[in-house]
Write a protein that holds these residues in place. Structure first.
Motif, PDB file in Angstrom:
ATOM      1  N   VAL A   1       0.844  -1.206   0.000  1.00 13.40           N
ATOM      2  CA  VAL A   1       0.000   0.000   0.000  1.00 13.40           C
ATOM      3  C   VAL A   1       0.877   1.252   0.000  1.00 13.40           C
ATOM      4  N   ASN A   2       1.966   1.221   0.771  1.00 10.36           N
ATOM      5  CA  ASN A   2       2.895   2.353   0.743  1.00 10.36           C
ATOM      6  C   ASN A   2       3.443   2.560  -0.664  1.00 10.36           C
ATOM      7  N   ALA A   3       3.690   1.479  -1.373  1.00  7.70           N
ATOM      8  CA  ALA A   3       4.200   1.591  -2.745  1.00  7.70           C
ATOM      9  C   ALA A   3       3.163   2.218  -3.659  1.00  7.70           C
ATOM     10  N   ALA A   4       1.929   1.780  -3.537  1.00  4.04           N
ATOM     11  CA  ALA A   4       0.879   2.336  -4.398  1.00  4.04           C
ATOM     12  C   ALA A   4       0.681   3.826  -4.121  1.00  4.04           C
ATOM     13  N   LEU A   5       0.766   4.209  -2.862  1.00  2.00           N
ATOM     14  CA  LEU A   5       0.632   5.633  -2.533  1.00  2.00           C
ATOM     15  C   LEU A   5       1.819   6.419  -3.064  1.00  2.00           C
ATOM     16  N   ASP A   6       3.000   5.794  -2.984  1.00  2.00           N
ATOM     17  CA  ASP A   6       4.191   6.446  -3.538  1.00  2.00           C
ATOM     18  C   ASP A   6       4.020   6.694  -5.037  1.00  2.00           C
ATOM     19  N   ALA A   7       3.338   5.752  -5.685  1.00  2.00           N
ATOM     20  CA  ALA A   7       3.103   5.904  -7.128  1.00  2.00           C
ATOM     21  C   ALA A   7       2.090   6.998  -7.422  1.00  2.00           C
ATOM     22  N   LEU A   8       1.079   7.118  -6.555  1.00  2.00           N
ATOM     23  CA  LEU A   8      -0.080   7.951  -6.904  1.00  2.00           C
ATOM     24  C   LEU A   8      -0.145   9.299  -6.220  1.00  2.00           C
ATOM     25  N   ARG A   9       0.734   9.528  -5.244  1.00  2.00           N
ATOM     26  CA  ARG A   9       0.689  10.848  -4.572  1.00  2.00           C
ATOM     27  C   ARG A   9       0.841  12.005  -5.556  1.00  2.00           C
TER      28      ARG A   9
ATOM     29  N   MET B   1      -0.427  12.336  -8.231  1.00  2.00           N
ATOM     30  CA  MET B   1      -1.730  12.601  -8.845  1.00  2.00           C
ATOM     31  C   MET B   1      -2.697  13.208  -7.835  1.00  2.00           C
ATOM     32  N   GLY B   2      -2.222  13.375  -6.596  1.00  2.00           N
ATOM     33  CA  GLY B   2      -3.088  13.946  -5.580  1.00  2.00           C
ATOM     34  C   GLY B   2      -3.797  12.914  -4.721  1.00  2.00           C
ATOM     35  N   VAL B   3      -3.508  11.634  -4.936  1.00  2.00           N
ATOM     36  CA  VAL B   3      -4.135  10.601  -4.104  1.00  2.00           C
ATOM     37  C   VAL B   3      -3.490  10.638  -2.727  1.00  2.00           C
ATOM     38  N   ARG B   4      -4.322  10.771  -1.709  1.00  2.00           N
ATOM     39  CA  ARG B   4      -3.794  10.904  -0.339  1.00  2.00           C
ATOM     40  C   ARG B   4      -3.967   9.638   0.463  1.00  2.00           C
TER      41      ARG B   4
ATOM     42  N   SER C   1     -11.202  10.795  -8.064  1.00  2.00           N
ATOM     43  CA  SER C   1     -11.525  11.861  -7.101  1.00  2.00           C
ATOM     44  C   SER C   1     -10.391  12.855  -6.980  1.00  2.00           C
ATOM     45  N   ALA C   2      -9.182  12.346  -6.946  1.00  2.00           N
ATOM     46  CA  ALA C   2      -8.023  13.224  -6.757  1.00  2.00           C
ATOM     47  C   ALA C   2      -7.852  14.151  -7.950  1.00  2.00           C
ATOM     48  N   THR C   3      -7.985  13.594  -9.139  1.00  2.00           N
ATOM     49  CA  THR C   3      -7.761  14.443 -10.318  1.00  2.00           C
ATOM     50  C   THR C   3      -8.891  15.446 -10.497  1.00  2.00           C
ATOM     51  N   LYS C   4     -10.067  15.114  -9.957  1.00  2.00           N
ATOM     52  CA  LYS C   4     -11.150  16.096 -10.021  1.00  2.00           C
ATOM     53  C   LYS C   4     -11.039  17.109  -8.905  1.00  2.00           C
TER      54      LYS C   4
END
Lengths: 161, 845
Positions: free
Chosen positions: B808-816, B818-821, B838-841
């Motif tokens: 999960v930490n890896a996925a967040l590292d990938a997507l932060r 893009m604004g994913v928190r 949601s993040a991109t909107k």
């Protein structure tokens, strides 16, 4: 009840069976071939895999009457003797590479592994992983199973030379 | 999805052949292939269903509640009883004198313990709860019988989530527990308010740990046989705890324990779900006793999803207080743990204690305030599942460490290192009372990091992002209290189970041995690893040692396999018993050779005279000769018989272990005053639990178009102290990581709003297949523990503890970027896609 004749592990078998009898239940209950296991009731897990006329089949999804006149091979039929030399190369590979832990999926994995080798020769790891989509293992994380099938296939090819 | 740039040598490392450990002996530390595999690869298995196959047995099928919460108005049995082949239909009122299922772990302060009834009486509280049992001549008739039983149920409001069950206005599941809170346990130390007042940064999060199920490939199975003539009950069941369950079965039935033999033969996986003691065992045995005929019950896969305990299921509110440099000052958390409908077996204690005690992990956090609340809901009872409480604690902690690193703009590795308990501080008592006995977390983390060039990865990640590809790297490190013990500690925490493990080593007249262990393998390979331990001491090859487990008639005392204890506790017991054997064998050998014990070496299975010895040896020899003569004289005086004169020269200064064993059985010539036999039983009850630990590093790629998270690489560097069999150890890591990856990426038990189970088959409950996982890259650090003479800690569960937070930490590292928190397990494509959307909107969660 219907009379059925088929070959199981190279031996002729004749029996009277109820029409709704599944192949797996016939093998386990009638013939005492308990090496084929049932892990789900929905054809997902592959623990029940056997060969029918050389093709890998999920025995939980086949009626035994469909095997009339056909050749069934179970895990008990692939060895050639009781000692280490009698192990089929695929069986030996599973043992060497720790390709089993609880053993419940193992018969199905070995039968599928032999089938993969029969069809594809000596495939690479990625191909083997894709070919195992019909078999579930909960213990090993698959890696050692892939190694076992990879080397088992190579050993089968060498033996066939 | 193609796998992006991978370091080829690291990728192969995972499938490198396993070599002996650096500290390997002749057997301990060797990658010995398993002895049990010769028969398992041939299909010569002995699972419960195999033992029952083809026998003339009755079959049992269970009628289960379709409703999650209902009053039972009536159960109409007559139609079922009339079906050809149906022998009996049992409901609660038939079970005279039968006790409900025990709760073996009652946390102190849990005043009301709603025990799971054997068959439901007036209320059902989860979909799948057993209501009736049909006993019939055939499986078909039994199934037909269940379909002919008519249930009239008055539905009640179901509470399908722990937060709704404790919300204002929620009604009680159990009349005596109005607020559905089974317990509230506080773990507090230091001064958390002061810590928070001093902090530069406070972060608060709500995290969830998804409900999953163990799903061993062999479901539960029971084959119970009663002989009315002898009064003997032979009960075959697929379990991890033969002794505990024998006690429970006897207690529930009021059955005399000397007449009960519980056998657990081959077990096709357990992962904690087979630690529970379930109703079907009791009903099958009851029916077997009543009918005098064998009764067989084999759980089908749907039933396994419905009625075998589920794992995890937490909602966690956590706050971390830290300094700007990353040093954590304090931690507050409230954990809402879903216990399901009843307090079943070990279930309640898992969040209360195992999450509670491990909440600070490998870190030095002295100001802590954690509350664990166990809540009853109308769902399947929860129980232990690989890691049992540790995955929940580690996920919480490791997610927060990464969140802290992001908020403070620090390297997550640096934050972890700034907070580790250093080796110099060990043994270190954590605020919740347990002890981190040994370990070097920084060295372990560094070794794992050596598998990845982080700088190169960051460059690759940045370049990939420009192409619209999202790579991420995540780290997690945990510590786990393994090797459950001591027994006295169990008493203090309300856990009705022992902490010892038994071992009996018996040497036969030909020098070969049998090891009887109270541990119970369900895939871990004890037949090999315990033979290695015994063989190292006895100097026997593994092929000369038979390991026996899982039969309470043959191994009357034991605790079982869970909490990664079979090597540290079970293995140590075997080691100690084997050492006692050798000590005694030395005495017999010394007597036969007419020397002192100190004159002998034991090498390659032979007792030989040490070089030298001098006057002391000659003196000892003389004493022995005199002793022999005296013995002969006295014997002749008492019996008028003549003892044969022992010919000491025949051994020529050496005697084999086999010859010594023969003598121990024959006993013609054992040392005077020594009681014969080479048969030693040891109960090892360690004083404390050793803490294993590992670092996990996951590298993922997320497809923003579909939300799919692909696990490209997964690295584990494990420290379980001394490794007994590196081949088996690696297998355990693989299996644990696969289950951890499953929880992180795809597994989820889903109920609808009425509490009916939707994920009840492998087609609806996603579990990893071979193509979902990469080759894992594994390594070890070794810091042996002093908690047991082997130096061994547990390893079986760690993979499932470290993998979810790393992924999960890896996925967040990938997507932060893009604004994913935040992301919630499981990271299904839908869930991840929604988070990205949601993040991109610009919407926040």
């Amino acid at each position: 009840m219907t009379e059925l004749t088929l070959t199981v592990n190279a031996r002729p078998v004749t029996s009277d069976v109820a029409d709704t009898t599944l192949l797996i239940d016939f093998l386990r209950e009638d013939l005492g071939l308990i090496g084929t296991h049932s892990g789900c009731n929905s054809t997902q897990c592959g623990a029940c895999t056997v060969h029918v006329d050389g093709q890998a089949i999920k025995s939980c999804a086949m009626l035994v009457l469909e095997c009339e006149g056909r050749d069934v091979t179970t895990i008990e039929g692939v060895e050639s003797g009781p000692d280490d030399q009698g192990l089929h190369p695929m069986q030996a590979a599973f043992r060497t590479h720790h390709g089993l832990q609880c053993g419940f999926c193992t018969s199905g994995m070995i039968m599928t592994g032999i089938d993969i080798a029969n069809r594809l020769g000596t495939p690479d790891r990625e191909t083997i992983r894709a070919e195992l989509k019909g078999n579930i293992c909960r213990c090993t994380g698959y890696q050692n199973i892939v190694t076992a099938i990879e080397t088992g296939a190579e050993d089968m090819a060498k033996a066939g030379e | 999805m193609s796998i992006s740039n991978q370091d080829q040598s690291s990728r192969r490392a995972g499938s490198d052949p396993v070599v002996a450990t650096e500290d390997a002996g002749t057997l301990i530390g060797q990658p010995v292939p398993r002895v049990e595999d010769s028969r398992l690869v041939r299909g010569r298995s002995r699972y419960v269903s195999d033992i029952a196959a083809g026998t003339d047995t009755l079959h049992m099928a269970i009628v289960r509640s379709p409703e999650a919460h209902a009053r039972i108005r009536s159960v109409e049995k007559t139609a079922a009883q009339a079906i050809d082949g149906v022998v009996q239909v049992l409901t609660a009122d038939d079970l005279e004198g039968v006790q409900p299922l025990p709760c073996d772990w009652v946390p102190p302060g849990m005043d009301f313990v709603p025990q799971h009834p054997i068959l439901a009486e007036d209320t059902v509280r989860y979909a799948g709860e057993p209501i009736a049992a049909v006993i019939a001549e055939t499986k078909t008739a039994a199934r037909a019988g269940t379909q002919a039983v008519t249930l009239v149920l008055d539905a009640l409001v179901p509470y399908v989530h722990q937060e709704t069950a404790i919300a204002d206005g929620a009604s009680a599941l159990h009349a005596k527990l109005l607020d559905n809170r089974g317990y509230s346990i506080r773990w507090a130390a230091g001064n958390v308010e002061r810590a928070f007042a001093r902090a530069d940064k406070i972060i608060k999060r709500r995290l969830t740990n998804n409900r999953v199920t163990a799903a061993p490939l062999e479901g539960r199975a029971v084959f119970s046989q009663f002989d009315p003539v002898t009064g003997q009950l032979t009960h075959h069941t697929s379990t991890q705890l033969p002794h505990v369950h024998a006690r429970s079965l006897a207690t529930c039935l009021g059955f005399p324990q000397q007449k009960l033999q519980l056998i657990s033969p081959d077990v096709g996986g357990g992962f904690g779900a087979k630690l529970g003691f379930y109703a079907e065992d009791v009903v099958a045995a009851f029916a077997a006793i009543r009918t005098g005929r064998p009764v067989l019950w084999i759980e089908d896969r749907t039933e396994n999803f419905l009625a075998t305990t589920h794992g995890r299921d937490h909602v966690q509110y956590i706050e971390l207080a830290a300094r700007a440099d990353g040093k954590i000052l304090g931690m507050k958390a409230t954990v809402l743990a879903d216990l399901g409908a009843y307090a079943l077996d070990m279930g309640p204690g898992v969040p209360a204690f195992l999450t509670g005690v491990s909440v600070t992990g490998p870190y030095k956090i002295e100001d802590v305030d954690l509350e664990v609340i166990g809540i009853f809901t109308n769902r399947t009872p929860t129980g232990p599942y690989r890691g049992a409480g540790h995955p929940e604690a580690s996920y919480m902690l490791e997610r927060m460490i990464d969140e802290l690193a992001v908020e403070l703009d620090l390297d997550p590795v640096a934050v972890r290192k700034a907070n580790f308990v250093p080796p110099s501080a060990m043994p270190y008592k954590i605020p919740t009372g347990l002890v981190l006995d040994s370990g070097d977390y920084a060295a372990n983390l560094d070794k794992a990091l050596s598998y990845v060039d982080r700088a190169a990865f960051r460059a690759e990640q940045t370049a990939a992002r420009r192409q619209g590809r999202y790579l991420g790297l995540g780290i997690a490190i945990y510590s786990e209290m393994s090797g459950a013990s001591p027994s006295i500690g169990m008493a203090a925490i309300g856990f009705r189970r022992s902490g010892h493990e038994s071992a009996r080593v018996v040497v036969h007249a030909d020098g070969r041995a049998t090891v009887f262990s109270g541990a119970h393998s369900h895939g871990q390979g004890h037949a090999t690893s315990l033979a290695q331990i015994a063989g190292e001491v006895l100097q026997l090859p593994v092929s000369c040692i038979e390991v026996v487990q899982g039969d309470t008639r043959v191994v009357p005392f034991g605790t079982g396999t869970f909490n990664s204890r079979s090597m540290p506790v079970g293995g140590t017991a075997v080691h100690m018993a084997a050492e006692k054997i050798v000590a005694k064998a030395r005495q017999i050998a010394a007597n036969k050779l007419q020397v002192r014990v100190s004159d002998l070496n034991f090498e390659d299975g032979v007792f030989r005279l040490r070089p030298g010895g001098g006057v002391g040896r000659m003196f000892g020899r003389t004493v022995k000769k005199v002793g022999d003569t005296a013995k002969g004289i006295v014997f002749n005086y008492l019996t008028r018989l003549t003892l044969p004169k022992p010919d000491r020269s025949v051994h020529q200064g050496q005697i084999s272990f086999a010859e010594v064993a023969g003598e121990a059985h024959l006993s013609h010539d054992v040392p005077l005053g020594m009681v014969t036999g080479l048969d030693e039983t040891v109960f090892f009850d360690p004083k404390e639990m050793p803490a294993s630990y590992a670092t996990h590093i996951a590298i993922v790629e997320v497809d923003p178009g579909t939300g799919e998270v692909h696990l490209n690489r997964h690295i584990v560097v494990d420290d379980c102290g001394r490794i007994i069999n590196p081949l088996l150890a690696r297998g355990q890591v693989h299996g644990g990581v696969a289950q951890g990856a499953g929880q992180a990426l795809m597994e989820q038990i889903v109920h609808d709003d009425d509490g009916r189970l939707l994920s009840d088959a492998f087609s609806s409950y996603a579990m990893p297949r071979a193509s979902d996982l990469p080759d894992f890259e594994t390594g070890h650090t070794v810091v042996p523990t002093k908690m047991n003479p082997l130096g061994a800690k547990g390893i079986g569960e760690g993979g499932a503890i470290g993998a979810p937070p790393a992924i999960v930490n890896a996925a967040l590292d990938a997507l932060r970027p893009m604004g994913v928190r935040d992301l919630h397990m499981p990271l299904t494509p839908m869930s991840v896609w929604n988070a990205i959307d949601s993040a991109t909107k610009g919407e926040t969660e």
